[in-house]
Design a protein around this motif. Structure first.
Motif, PDB file in Angstrom:
ATOM      1  N   UNK A 380       0.832  -1.195   0.000  1.00  0.00           N
ATOM      2  CA  UNK A 380       0.000   0.000   0.000  1.00  0.00           C
ATOM      3  C   UNK A 380       0.872   1.252   0.000  1.00  0.00           C
ATOM      4  N   UNK A 381       0.244   2.395   0.184  1.00  0.00           N
ATOM      5  CA  UNK A 381       0.997   3.654   0.135  1.00  0.00           C
ATOM      6  C   UNK A 381       2.047   3.739   1.236  1.00  0.00           C
ATOM      7  N   UNK A 382       1.705   3.270   2.450  1.00  0.00           N
ATOM      8  CA  UNK A 382       2.670   3.318   3.561  1.00  0.00           C
ATOM      9  C   UNK A 382       3.871   2.431   3.253  1.00  0.00           C
ATOM     10  N   UNK A 383       3.609   1.232   2.707  1.00  0.00           N
ATOM     11  CA  UNK A 383       4.710   0.315   2.398  1.00  0.00           C
ATOM     12  C   UNK A 383       5.617   0.893   1.307  1.00  0.00           C
ATOM     13  N   UNK A 384       5.000   1.508   0.294  1.00  0.00           N
ATOM     14  CA  UNK A 384       5.797   2.098  -0.790  1.00  0.00           C
ATOM     15  C   UNK A 384       6.685   3.220  -0.254  1.00  0.00           C
ATOM     16  N   UNK A 385       6.126   4.055   0.607  1.00  0.00           N
ATOM     17  CA  UNK A 385       6.895   5.172   1.167  1.00  0.00           C
ATOM     18  C   UNK A 385       8.068   4.665   1.996  1.00  0.00           C
ATOM     19  N   UNK A 386       7.871   3.557   2.722  1.00  0.00           N
ATOM     20  CA  UNK A 386       8.926   3.026   3.588  1.00  0.00           C
ATOM     21  C   UNK A 386       9.800   1.996   2.887  1.00  0.00           C
ATOM     22  N   UNK A 387       9.492   1.703   1.621  1.00  0.00           N
ATOM     23  CA  UNK A 387      10.208   0.658   0.871  1.00  0.00           C
ATOM     24  C   UNK A 387      10.184  -0.668   1.622  1.00  0.00           C
ATOM     25  N   UNK A 388       9.004  -0.995   2.127  1.00  0.00           N
ATOM     26  CA  UNK A 388       8.813  -2.255   2.845  1.00  0.00           C
ATOM     27  C   UNK A 388       7.616  -2.983   2.225  1.00  0.00           C
ATOM     28  N   UNK A 389       7.502  -4.276   2.527  1.00  0.00           N
ATOM     29  CA  UNK A 389       6.427  -5.118   1.989  1.00  0.00           C
ATOM     30  C   UNK A 389       5.865  -5.958   3.126  1.00  0.00           C
ATOM     31  N   UNK A 390       4.551  -6.045   3.187  1.00  0.00           N
ATOM     32  CA  UNK A 390       3.930  -6.915   4.174  1.00  0.00           C
ATOM     33  C   UNK A 390       3.825  -8.340   3.658  1.00  0.00           C
ATOM     34  N   UNK A 391       4.087  -9.297   4.538  1.00  0.00           N
ATOM     35  CA  UNK A 391       3.931 -10.719   4.207  1.00  0.00           C
ATOM     36  C   UNK A 391       2.975 -11.309   5.227  1.00  0.00           C
ATOM     37  N   UNK A 392       1.784 -11.702   4.757  1.00  0.00           N
ATOM     38  CA  UNK A 392       0.741 -12.205   5.657  1.00  0.00           C
ATOM     39  C   UNK A 392       0.476 -13.687   5.386  1.00  0.00           C
ATOM     40  N   UNK A 393       0.648 -14.565   6.376  1.00  0.00           N
ATOM     41  CA  UNK A 393       0.335 -15.988   6.185  1.00  0.00           C
ATOM     42  C   UNK A 393      -1.173 -16.182   6.003  1.00  0.00           C
ATOM     43  N   UNK A 394      -1.540 -16.976   5.037  1.00  0.00           N
ATOM     44  CA  UNK A 394      -2.949 -17.278   4.795  1.00  0.00           C
ATOM     45  C   UNK A 394      -3.317 -18.699   5.196  1.00  0.00           C
ATOM     46  N   UNK A 395      -2.361 -19.602   5.153  1.00  0.00           N
ATOM     47  CA  UNK A 395      -2.667 -21.007   5.429  1.00  0.00           C
ATOM     48  C   UNK A 395      -1.652 -21.683   6.346  1.00  0.00           C
ATOM     49  N   UNK A 396      -0.781 -20.912   6.911  1.00  0.00           N
ATOM     50  CA  UNK A 396       0.189 -21.458   7.853  1.00  0.00           C
ATOM     51  C   UNK A 396       0.194 -20.580   9.098  1.00  0.00           C
ATOM     52  N   UNK A 397       0.702 -21.129  10.199  1.00  0.00           N
ATOM     53  CA  UNK A 397       0.769 -20.365  11.441  1.00  0.00           C
ATOM     54  C   UNK A 397       1.782 -19.234  11.306  1.00  0.00           C
ATOM     55  N   UNK A 398       1.526 -18.152  12.008  1.00  0.00           N
ATOM     56  CA  UNK A 398       2.483 -17.050  11.997  1.00  0.00           C
ATOM     57  C   UNK A 398       1.793 -15.695  11.927  1.00  0.00           C
ATOM     58  N   UNK A 399       2.543 -14.668  12.275  1.00  0.00           N
ATOM     59  CA  UNK A 399       2.041 -13.307  12.265  1.00  0.00           C
ATOM     60  C   UNK A 399       2.500 -12.579  11.004  1.00  0.00           C
ATOM     61  N   UNK A 400       1.790 -11.524  10.654  1.00  0.00           N
ATOM     62  CA  UNK A 400       2.203 -10.716   9.513  1.00  0.00           C
ATOM     63  C   UNK A 400       3.543 -10.050   9.790  1.00  0.00           C
ATOM     64  N   UNK A 401       4.411 -10.047   8.754  1.00  0.00           N
ATOM     65  CA  UNK A 401       5.706  -9.398   8.845  1.00  0.00           C
ATOM     66  C   UNK A 401       5.739  -8.205   7.900  1.00  0.00           C
ATOM     67  N   UNK A 402       6.542  -7.229   8.260  1.00  0.00           N
ATOM     68  CA  UNK A 402       6.802  -6.112   7.362  1.00  0.00           C
ATOM     69  C   UNK A 402       8.314  -6.003   7.223  1.00  0.00           C
ATOM     70  N   UNK A 403       8.819  -6.307   6.032  1.00  0.00           N
ATOM     71  CA  UNK A 403      10.257  -6.380   5.862  1.00  0.00           C
ATOM     72  C   UNK A 403      10.706  -5.492   4.712  1.00  0.00           C
TER      73      UNK A 403
END
Length: 416
Positions: A380-403
């Motif tokens: 999204x706009x925030x990720x583009x501004x920070x040059x980061x990308x969110x990675x959200x698990x859909x079918x495995x355990x784990x929390x969303x990461x922003x890297x």
């Protein structure tokens, strides 16, 4: 004739890929053949009085008045091609394979259609039982690769030479004529045209009559006996179990010496999933110099049905998407496509879908979830501004990461 829909093609590709890799490991090369041939080719090779030629071929005249036929099997066309391109001269051996649709106007059954797909394997200028054994062992390795080794069994027979079969045919016809009224209608017809096919009758009364009929094995010459014994010895040495079936004759006129079938009891009455044999006289019959040949063909639809029936479909085939990229906001589409192409460069085996068509984050996530993807990438706009990308698990355990943008390929490689 049936369609193969997108949901089914992953299994087809898995099967075809497995076969191609296995054949390549044995030194076999692919040949690609036309699906239309001269009708005369099939009459000369398969036999004019076989069921295929008499009742099942799709034959038509083209605009020049030539009679053409949609191929009902692949061996005849393969031999024609090898001869036409001068590949059989000088005794040079060849190992080839092909795949594609065949056409027979049969009664449709479970796993059997009027347009059906086969993989065929043919070898030329190799005369010993060792190449017969290699083909059978190759197919056995495929069953193990696919997890089918416990539900298929091998049946073998020898048809001897053409002279052997002529002598046997005379004895068989004499025996059956005395019992003509007890034969089923189809066997009565075959007795006049192709009597060896009576041995393959599915009629129980006819099969009972055949229990006391002359045996083909008693009419084989010494060379044929030695060839068959050599084949059996090689299979024994490899530890491959088999059954000698004296009534196995195959439905095509060109076979001689070795014939074999892989059969299963998991698909009803039509249990053959792979069959073949030796056809040493066919090259000469089509105008070439004598050249020994042996091969087999397997029906893809029936094997895929067997894989599905036994629940042997690899789990990873159920998922067609690994990662789904969700984008929202000014400039996100352009940034998303740039990210996607960088990821495809870094991870060429990854299956990545970029969302197209706009919509809210909520609607995009619904589509991401419906795709079956393991992870969603969020841009999204925030990720583009920070040059980061969110990675959200859909079918495995784990929390969303922003890297960090540049770390995404390495992180996805770890996760996948």
């Amino acid at each position: 004739m049936n369609d193969i829909l997108p949901a089914d093609t992953a299994l087809w590709q898995y099967f075809e890929r497995s076969v191609a890799q296995l054949l390549g490991s044995y030194g076999y090369q692919q040949i690609r053949l036309p699906i239309v041939e001269s009708t005369e080719l099939f009459k000369r090779t398969i036999g004019e009085v076989t069921d295929i030629v008499e009742k099942e071929m799709y034959t038509f005249d083209d605009r020049n008045g030539d009679s053409l036929t949609l191929r009902p099997e692949g061996t005849a066309g393969c031999v024609r091609a090898m001869l036409e391109h001068g590949l059989l001269g000088g005794g040079v051996s060849h190992k080839v394979w092909y795949n594609g649709p065949m056409f027979r106007h049969e009664r449709p059954q479970k796993g059997r259609y009027r347009q059906f797909n086969q993989i065929g394997v043919e070898t030329f200028n190799l005369s010993g039982p060792d190449i017969d054994a290699e083909l059978i062992l190759l197919s056995w390795r495929l069953w193990k690769l696919l997890g089918l080794q416990d539900v298929v069994s091998l049946q073998l027979n020898s048809l001897g030479s053409s002279a052997d079969r002529a002598r046997y045919r005379e004895a068989l016809v004499s025996y059956l004529r005395e019992r003509y009224d007890q034969l089923d209608e189809d066997s009565q017809r075959r007795l006049e045209t192709n009597p060896l096919r009576v041995l393959d009758s599915k009629n129980q009364t006819t099969q009972a009559l055949l229990s006391d009929a002359p045996k083909l094995a008693d009419y084989l010459n010494d060379e044929a006996r030695e060839h068959f014994a050599g084949l059996c010895a090689l299979l024994d040495a490899a530890g491959l179990p088999y059954e000698i079936n004296p009534r196995l004759v195959r439905g095509l006129d060109y076979y001689g010496l070795t014939v074999f079938e892989w059969v299963t009891d998991q698909l009803g009455s039509q249990g053959t999933v792979c069959a073949g044999g030796r056809y040493d006289g066919l090259v000469e019959q089509l105008g070439g110099k004598p050249a020994p040949a042996v091969g087999f063909a397997m029906g893809i639809e029936r094997l895929l049905l067997l894989i599905q029936t036994l629940d042997k479909v690899p789990a990873e085939l159920a998922r067609q998407v690994d990662v789904y990229l969700v984008t929202l906001g000014a400039g996100a589409d352009k940034a998303g496509f740039r990210l996607a192409e960088q990821l495809r460069d870094a991870l060429p085996g990854m299956r990545l879908v970029v969302h197209c068509g706009g919509g809210s984050f909520k609607s995009q996530f619904k589509k991401a979830d419906k795709s079956g993807a393991l992870f969603a990438l969020i841009l999204g706009e925030d990720e583009i501004a920070a040059q980061r990308v969110g990675i959200k698990p859909l079918r495995v355990e784990g929390e969303q990461e922003n890297i960090a943008w540049q770390d995404v390929p390495a992180r996805l490689k770890q996760l996948l």
